[in-house]
Design a protein around this motif. Structure first.
Motif, PDB file in Angstrom:
ATOM      1  N   ASN A  14       1.946 -13.920   5.686  1.00 14.31           N
ATOM      2  CA  ASN A  14       2.036 -14.503   7.096  1.00 14.31           C
ATOM      3  C   ASN A  14       3.967 -14.430   7.289  1.00 14.31           C
ATOM      4  N   LYS A  15       3.945 -13.598   7.224  1.00 15.92           N
ATOM      5  CA  LYS A  15       5.893 -13.545   7.242  1.00 15.92           C
ATOM      6  C   LYS A  15       5.767 -14.198   8.597  1.00 15.92           C
ATOM      7  N   ARG A  16       5.587 -13.950   9.573  1.00  9.95           N
ATOM      8  CA  ARG A  16       5.869 -14.446  10.419  1.00  9.95           C
ATOM      9  C   ARG A  16       5.858 -16.044  11.117  1.00  9.95           C
ATOM     10  N   ILE A  71      14.941  -2.026   2.593  1.00  9.18           N
ATOM     11  CA  ILE A  71      13.348  -1.747   3.931  1.00  9.18           C
ATOM     12  C   ILE A  71      12.986  -2.663   3.717  1.00  9.18           C
ATOM     13  N   CYS A  72      12.623  -3.501   4.817  1.00  5.77           N
ATOM     14  CA  CYS A  72      10.621  -4.578   4.456  1.00  5.77           C
ATOM     15  C   CYS A  72       9.962  -3.896   4.889  1.00  5.77           C
ATOM     16  N   ASN A  73      10.358  -2.493   5.886  1.00  2.00           N
ATOM     17  CA  ASN A  73       9.261  -2.955   6.970  1.00  2.00           C
ATOM     18  C   ASN A  73       8.301  -1.240   6.628  1.00  2.00           C
ATOM     19  N   GLY A  74       7.240  -1.151   6.482  1.00  6.20           N
ATOM     20  CA  GLY A  74       6.321   0.452   6.020  1.00  6.20           C
ATOM     21  C   GLY A  74       6.490   0.672   6.977  1.00  6.20           C
ATOM     22  N   THR A  75       6.260   0.247   8.269  1.00  8.50           N
ATOM     23  CA  THR A  75       5.730   1.450   9.092  1.00  8.50           C
ATOM     24  C   THR A  75       6.656   1.604  10.616  1.00  8.50           C
ATOM     25  N   THR A  76       7.973   1.268   9.895  1.00  7.79           N
ATOM     26  CA  THR A  76       9.344   2.173  10.756  1.00  7.79           C
ATOM     27  C   THR A  76       9.424   3.030   9.675  1.00  7.79           C
ATOM     28  N   GLY A 135      -3.249   1.234   8.136  1.00  6.12           N
ATOM     29  CA  GLY A 135      -3.864  -0.058   8.354  1.00  6.12           C
ATOM     30  C   GLY A 135      -1.795  -0.955   7.615  1.00  6.12           C
ATOM     31  N   PHE A 136      -0.648   0.091   7.837  1.00  5.44           N
ATOM     32  CA  PHE A 136       0.225  -0.914   7.953  1.00  5.44           C
ATOM     33  C   PHE A 136       0.696  -1.367   8.985  1.00  5.44           C
ATOM     34  N   ALA A 137       0.691  -0.639   9.977  1.00  5.70           N
ATOM     35  CA  ALA A 137       1.423  -1.788  11.499  1.00  5.70           C
ATOM     36  C   ALA A 137       0.688  -3.054  11.942  1.00  5.70           C
ATOM     37  N   GLU A 138       1.602  -3.799  12.467  1.00  9.04           N
ATOM     38  CA  GLU A 138       1.335  -4.870  13.098  1.00  9.04           C
ATOM     39  C   GLU A 138       0.152  -5.219  13.887  1.00  9.04           C
ATOM     40  N   SER A 139      -0.474  -5.956  14.700  1.00  9.47           N
ATOM     41  CA  SER A 139      -1.815  -5.584  15.678  1.00  9.47           C
ATOM     42  C   SER A 139      -0.691  -5.488  16.780  1.00  9.47           C
ATOM     43  N   LEU A 193       6.769  -5.637  16.635  1.00 13.16           N
ATOM     44  CA  LEU A 193       7.554  -6.214  15.828  1.00 13.16           C
ATOM     45  C   LEU A 193       7.283  -5.113  15.118  1.00 13.16           C
ATOM     46  N   ASP A 194       6.881  -4.436  14.696  1.00 15.48           N
ATOM     47  CA  ASP A 194       7.349  -3.588  13.341  1.00 15.48           C
ATOM     48  C   ASP A 194       8.961  -2.676  13.932  1.00 15.48           C
ATOM     49  N   VAL A 195       8.492  -2.071  15.549  1.00 10.68           N
ATOM     50  CA  VAL A 195       9.293  -0.957  15.613  1.00 10.68           C
ATOM     51  C   VAL A 195      10.677  -1.524  15.965  1.00 10.68           C
ATOM     52  N   PHE A 251      11.210  -6.666  14.307  1.00 12.18           N
ATOM     53  CA  PHE A 251      11.045  -8.385  14.188  1.00 12.18           C
ATOM     54  C   PHE A 251      10.905  -8.631  12.661  1.00 12.18           C
ATOM     55  N   ASP A 252       9.140  -8.255  12.187  1.00 14.29           N
ATOM     56  CA  ASP A 252       9.028  -8.418  11.177  1.00 14.29           C
ATOM     57  C   ASP A 252       9.536  -7.657   9.948  1.00 14.29           C
ATOM     58  N   ALA A 253      10.919  -7.394  10.064  1.00 18.35           N
ATOM     59  CA  ALA A 253      11.682  -7.435   9.170  1.00 18.35           C
ATOM     60  C   ALA A 253      12.159  -8.282   9.161  1.00 18.35           C
ATOM     61  N   PHE A 266      11.390 -11.731  10.469  1.00 24.37           N
ATOM     62  CA  PHE A 266      11.053 -12.297   9.427  1.00 24.37           C
ATOM     63  C   PHE A 266      10.773 -12.170   8.378  1.00 24.37           C
ATOM     64  N   LYS A 267      10.549 -11.176   7.552  1.00 22.58           N
ATOM     65  CA  LYS A 267      11.088 -11.405   6.114  1.00 22.58           C
ATOM     66  C   LYS A 267      12.139 -11.392   5.357  1.00 22.58           C
ATOM     67  N   LEU A 268      13.919 -10.792   6.256  1.00 25.73           N
ATOM     68  CA  LEU A 268      14.552 -11.040   5.932  1.00 25.73           C
ATOM     69  C   LEU A 268      15.107 -12.800   5.577  1.00 25.73           C
ATOM     70  N   LYS A 308       5.389  -0.298  -2.961  1.00 24.51           N
ATOM     71  CA  LYS A 308       4.840   0.092  -1.215  1.00 24.51           C
ATOM     72  C   LYS A 308       4.784  -1.094  -0.606  1.00 24.51           C
ATOM     73  N   GLY A 309       5.563  -1.422   0.474  1.00 28.29           N
ATOM     74  CA  GLY A 309       4.830  -2.477   1.420  1.00 28.29           C
ATOM     75  C   GLY A 309       4.540  -2.785   2.072  1.00 28.29           C
ATOM     76  N   ALA A 310       2.754  -1.526   2.535  1.00 34.25           N
ATOM     77  CA  ALA A 310       2.742  -2.577   2.765  1.00 34.25           C
ATOM     78  C   ALA A 310       1.500  -1.347   2.733  1.00 34.25           C
ATOM     79  N   GLY A 311       0.545  -1.818   3.487  1.00 32.26           N
ATOM     80  CA  GLY A 311      -1.319  -1.552   3.107  1.00 32.26           C
ATOM     81  C   GLY A 311      -2.160  -2.455   2.539  1.00 32.26           C
TER      82      GLY A 311
HETATM   83  N1  HSE Z   1       3.751  -4.087   9.171  1.00 30.59           N
HETATM   84  C1  HSE Z   1       3.976  -4.099   7.505  1.00 30.59           C
HETATM   85  C2  HSE Z   1       4.769  -3.319   7.186  1.00 30.59           C
HETATM   86  C3  HSE Z   1       2.849  -4.891   7.652  1.00 30.59           C
HETATM   87  O1  HSE Z   1       4.875  -1.793   7.847  1.00 30.59           O
HETATM   88  O2  HSE Z   1       5.403  -3.349   6.529  1.00 30.59           O
HETATM   89  C4  HSE Z   1       3.363  -5.105   5.678  1.00 30.59           C
HETATM   90  O3  HSE Z   1       4.512  -6.439   5.910  1.00 30.59           O
END
Ligand code: HSE
Length: 397
Positions: free
Chosen positions: A95-97, A148-153, A178-182, A186-188, A191-193, A195-197, A290-293
């Protein structure tokens, strides 16, 4: 070697993936004993005997020595993780956030309760970056981490630029896979990237930085004009998280960047992530995966479980070394006081004035397309809340 008895929180994309990879991995001495979920009426792919709806069924069960937290809600996740650590259980989380929002407190909890807390899956999915930063680069002098820390974008940018799929359809594809946050903003909106940074920064440079001090700008405003501009220059747009040290200061931000052919990030496509490290002696090194899935992320959780079998825990050596040296000399600090060369598409002249560019190298005006290329400080980008506006697009140039 220990045999781990696991209480699992959450049985979504990553939780089901974990169940699967544990059952397919011979060498792992770990068993999922109980799974705590929220929704009582949801159909489950495994027998209902596994499930509980009461977190205390796991937290108060002394026979469970590991809690794996894979839920969506960051506040609930923090309650679970901190309660588990207070009981001396080892915890694994993706849970990165939750980690970015409570990072220093989580560090203190680990120390106080002597409870290992591992979170390789929280940053860049299957890429083993955190443990590498902790262990392999312990004695090397890291100067930069870019990723590149976000799979969705990355998936959206690939589909829109290379396959002519619309932004909305590309986002839908990322959600269905199943890559995107609910909440995909947060992805686009990066924010997700971020949190990871925030997490990677601590393991790179040994300082804790509050995530809201870090500038993030996403891909939500990418226009046809921006894409055409990039194409004409022969570059691709990628969402890049960057932290580096300069003159004793640490900087960090997440924003789109024009990537030239030949750059290692150029061919990182779809949900793949990548991290490039620079260090004094090893020079540049590149990690890709692979960064997501479901399975890729679960593989990182599995790796943390394998590490727990040998009582592994992060030592935060760089942080502790820094604490010691800061007591003797001036400490390294985080700053946003740094000029970046950017492309800024904008509509409001007042914004351009407020941003106080230190230098403007190119300026273009037409009826509905205006941009400048020049140097602006990260502090100004942060101050003027660019990510909240819908009339700008800013790219590292
Ligand atoms: N939503 C995130 C992503 C899931 O697209 O990278 C993996 O952390």
């Amino acid at each position: 070697m220990k045999k781990l008895r696991i209480g699992l929180f959450g049985f979504g994309v990553v939780g089901t993936g974990l169940y699967d990879v544990i059952h397919k991995t011979k060498g792992i001495h770990a068993k999922i004993v109980k799974i705590c979920v929220k929704h009582r009426d949801k159909a489950r792919p495994i027998p209902m005997d596994f499930f509980t709806f009461d977190k205390n069924d796991i937290l108060n069960d002394d026979s469970l020595d590991v809690v794996v937290e894979l839920i969506d809600n960051a506040d609930e996740a923090f309650d679970i993780v901190s309660a588990a650590m207070k009981k001396g259980k080892a915890v694994v989380s993706a849970n990165k956030r939750m980690i970015a929002e409570n990072f220093h407190e989580l560090y203190e909890l680990q120390k106080k309760h002597n409870a290992p807390f591992l979170y390789e899956a929280s940053a860049c999915g299957s890429i083993p970056i955190i443990r590498n930063l902790e262990e392999y680069y312990d004695n090397d002098l890291l100067t930069s981490l870019e990723g590149i820390c976000n799979g969705t974008t990355n998936y959206i940018l690939t589909k829109t630029s290379e396959e002519k799929i619309s932004y909305a359809d590309a986002l839908k594809g990322a959600q269905q896979s199943g890559f995107a946050e609910s909440d995909p903003t947060l992805d686009v909106k990066a924010f997700d990237a971020k949190f990871k940074l925030t997490i990677l920064l601590t393991h790179t440079f040994g300082i804790f930085v509050k995530h809201n001090e870090i500038f993030n700008f996403g891909i939500q405003n990418l226009s046809v004009e921006d894409s055409t501009f990039a194409k004409e220059k022969g570059v691709r747009i990628k969402l890049i998280a960057h932290t580096f040290s300069a003159n004793g200061k640490i900087l960090a931000y997440v924003m789109p960047k024009f990537i030239h052919k030949g750059d290692m990030f150029y061919d990182v496509r779809n949900e793949f992530n990548a991290v490039q490290l620079e260090a004094s002696f090893s020079d540049k090194q590149f990690f890709y995966g692979k960064g997501a899935g479901s399975h890729p992320t679960a593989s990182a959780v599995l790796s943390d479980l394998a590490a727990l079998m040998y009582d592994y825990h992060y030592e935060y050596k760089k942080y502790n070394q820094r604490l010691e040296s800061n007591n003797k000399a001036n400490g390294t600090t985080f700053t946003n006081d740094q000029l970046l060369n950017v492309y800024l598409r904008y509509s409001d002249e007042k914004l351009l004035k407020d941003l106080q560019f230190a230098e403007i190298d190119q300026q273009y005006f037409s009826h509905n397309f205006k941009y400048v290329i020049g140097k602006v400080s990260v502090a100004k980008l942060l101050e003027h809340k660019l990510n909240d506006r819908d009339d700008v697009f800013v790219v590292r140039y």
